[in-house]
Design an enzyme around this catalytic site. Structure first.
Site, PDB file in Angstrom:
ATOM      1  N   GLU A   1      22.431  -2.541  27.465  1.00  0.00           N
ATOM      2  CA  GLU A   1      23.655  -2.346  26.674  1.00  0.00           C
ATOM      3  C   GLU A   1      24.383  -1.080  27.114  1.00  0.00           C
ATOM      4  O   GLU A   1      23.756  -0.070  27.428  1.00  0.00           O
ATOM      5  CB  GLU A   1      23.311  -2.276  25.187  1.00  0.00           C
ATOM      6  CG  GLU A   1      22.743  -3.582  24.674  1.00  0.00           C
ATOM      7  CD  GLU A   1      22.096  -3.453  23.312  1.00  0.00           C
ATOM      8  OE1 GLU A   1      22.202  -4.409  22.517  1.00  0.00           O
ATOM      9  OE2 GLU A   1      21.481  -2.406  23.035  1.00  0.00           O
TER      10      GLU A   1
ATOM     11  N   TYR B   1      22.214   1.424  16.244  1.00  0.00           N
ATOM     12  CA  TYR B   1      23.439   1.252  17.013  1.00  0.00           C
ATOM     13  C   TYR B   1      24.593   2.014  16.389  1.00  0.00           C
ATOM     14  O   TYR B   1      24.709   2.102  15.158  1.00  0.00           O
ATOM     15  CB  TYR B   1      23.802  -0.223  17.105  1.00  0.00           C
ATOM     16  CG  TYR B   1      22.923  -1.060  17.995  1.00  0.00           C
ATOM     17  CD1 TYR B   1      21.598  -0.730  18.242  1.00  0.00           C
ATOM     18  CD2 TYR B   1      23.422  -2.205  18.592  1.00  0.00           C
ATOM     19  CE1 TYR B   1      20.792  -1.510  19.055  1.00  0.00           C
ATOM     20  CE2 TYR B   1      22.622  -3.002  19.409  1.00  0.00           C
ATOM     21  CZ  TYR B   1      21.307  -2.642  19.637  1.00  0.00           C
ATOM     22  OH  TYR B   1      20.520  -3.422  20.441  1.00  0.00           O
TER      23      TYR B   1
ATOM     24  N   GLU C   1      24.415   1.968  12.183  1.00  0.00           N
ATOM     25  CA  GLU C   1      23.387   1.329  11.369  1.00  0.00           C
ATOM     26  C   GLU C   1      22.544   2.409  10.711  1.00  0.00           C
ATOM     27  O   GLU C   1      22.028   3.303  11.386  1.00  0.00           O
ATOM     28  CB  GLU C   1      22.525   0.419  12.244  1.00  0.00           C
ATOM     29  CG  GLU C   1      23.313  -0.712  12.876  1.00  0.00           C
ATOM     30  CD  GLU C   1      22.521  -1.520  13.879  1.00  0.00           C
ATOM     31  OE1 GLU C   1      22.883  -2.695  14.096  1.00  0.00           O
ATOM     32  OE2 GLU C   1      21.552  -0.980  14.451  1.00  0.00           O
TER      33      GLU C   1
ATOM     34  N   ASP D   1      17.810 -11.385  16.325  1.00  0.00           N
ATOM     35  CA  ASP D   1      18.954 -11.514  17.218  1.00  0.00           C
ATOM     36  C   ASP D   1      19.401 -12.965  17.360  1.00  0.00           C
ATOM     37  O   ASP D   1      20.574 -13.246  17.606  1.00  0.00           O
ATOM     38  CB  ASP D   1      18.619 -10.959  18.608  1.00  0.00           C
ATOM     39  CG  ASP D   1      18.470  -9.445  18.620  1.00  0.00           C
ATOM     40  OD1 ASP D   1      18.939  -8.793  17.668  1.00  0.00           O
ATOM     41  OD2 ASP D   1      17.880  -8.920  19.576  1.00  0.00           O
TER      42      ASP D   1
END
Length: 388
Positions: free
Chosen positions: A240, A345, A367, A79
């Site tokens: 998220e 995701y 993904e 990340d």
């Protein structure tokens, strides 16, 4: 007397009516999804300076195009680290795509950018991309919220604008997914982008604009417990998130349950005032949406709420499409598996022309891999009534 040419013209008119595509409307109870086509938009390790492509976003535009985005992580799959924002554009409903354009390059920062939300302002025809820089504060500070804007259907983009002057300096990552423009009162026309904070200072936070993205201010907050402290397993830690708007103007936010508080499932919160507040009394845990802690996709289309995630309580596998006829209070037992293998995701969109053709389809970007979920970013066009 009717001539031969007139008879031929009349016959051709009749055949055109009979053979033309159906312009009838579809009923939600007819939904039986079918994967219409799939293609890989990005393959990790395949483009020179990019090690890994992650964090896919997709949106429609007011002109009927599709825009797909993701992070191009330069040195590793982590990340942190330097990144590009990669973009591809389709003007034929996903059949073909432009070459990859790298619309943001954060240089060689050790803690680079993080996507992000894309929001379409249909009133002015703009596309706004919101992302963060220095979010992890890894050899880099302060954290800032950034914005790009396109006024020509994604062909060109403004220089990045730092919104921290308006919002204050804080660690905030939008989405990942899409922001919304309110279509209904209250606050019709408002832009709403929601995201999350750091793992210690996590929660759902929304930023709002009432002037087409020129100025932004802080809106609703749903803070983690204990806030601004390191978390333990089973602590309340919303992360998220993906907002959608219902036809009554309510904003529903589907949220990652980072520390598995209460269940291995999704958190759902609602705002009734256009994103200003998130009443805790209306928070609930959707135990039907089993989740391995991941960013998920949600989309409201023609009165039906769609949802995608890796449907597993432990592993990022089995990307699945579900749908609800009652705004997420329950989910149709039937579901469609998009990919059985490693997947993570995802983001959804649809075109909004109002035509019968566009009523049939939704679009998913996610993904996908065979050994690891970050091997590719794949695009799927789904015919909602194709299984019938």
């Amino acid at each position: 007397m009717e001539t031969g040419s007139c008879r031929l013209a009349a016959l051709w008119t009749l055949l055109s009516v009979v053979l033309s595509p159906c312009v009838c409307s579809f009923s939600p109870d007819q939904i039986d999804p079918l994967m219409y086509e799939e293609q890989l938009l990005w393959v990790s390790g395949s483009q020179g300076e990019v090690n890994t492509f992650r964090i896919p976003l997709i949106t429609f535009t007011s002109k009927g195009s599709l825009l797909a985005f993701c992070e191009g992580r330069k040195a590793s799959a982590r990340d942190t680290g330097a990144k590009f924002v990669a973009m591809r554009r389709s003007t034929d409903k996903g059949a073909t795509w432009s070459p990859t354009a790298f619309i943001v390059d954060d240089g060689l920062k050790p803690d680079g950018l993080n996507l992000g939300s894309v929001v379409v302002d249909e009133e002015v025809g703009s596309v706004i991309l919101v992302y963060s820089i220095c979010f992890h504060k890894y050899q880099c500070k302060p954290s800032s919220t950034m914005m790009l804007e396109s006024l020509d259907d994604g062909l060109s983009w403004s220089p990045p604008k730092n919104l921290s002057v308006q919002l204050g300096v804080k660690a905030f990552v939008p989405g990942p997914g899409f922001g919304i423009q309110k279509r209904h009162d209250p606050a019709k026309g408002r832009l709403v982008v929601c995201g999350h904070g750091t793992l210690a200072g996590d929660g759902v936070f929304c930023i709002l604009s009432d002037d087409h993205g020129r100025n932004w201010y802080n809106g609703a907050q749903l803070k983690s417990i204990p806030y601004n402290h390191n978390k333990k397993a089973l602590d309340f830690n919303p992360d998220e998130c993906q907002p959608i708007e219902l036809t009554d103007g309510t904003i529903v936010i589907n949220v990652r349950n980072q520390n598995r508080y209460h269940c291995n499932c999704r958190i759902v919160v609602r705002s009734y005032d256009g994103g200003l507040t998130l009443p805790i009394d209306d928070l609930y845990f959707d135990t039907e949406l089993v989740d391995p802690t991941v960013a998920a996709g949600a989309l409201q289309k023609d009165g039906v709420l769609f949802f995608t995630n890796p449907s597993s309580d432990q592993h990022r596998i089995n990307l699945t499409l579900r749908w609800s006829m009652n705004n997420g209070h329950s989910w149709v037992k039937q579901a469609m598996q998009i990919w059985s293998g490693p997947s993570a995701y995802s983001c959804l969109t649809s075109l909004k022309s109002g035509s019968a053709e566009d009523q049939k389809f939704i679009y998913v970007i996610y993904e996908k891999g065979y050994k690891d979920y970050d091997e590719t970013v794949s695009f799927v066009k789904i015919h909602l009534y194709g299984g019938r």
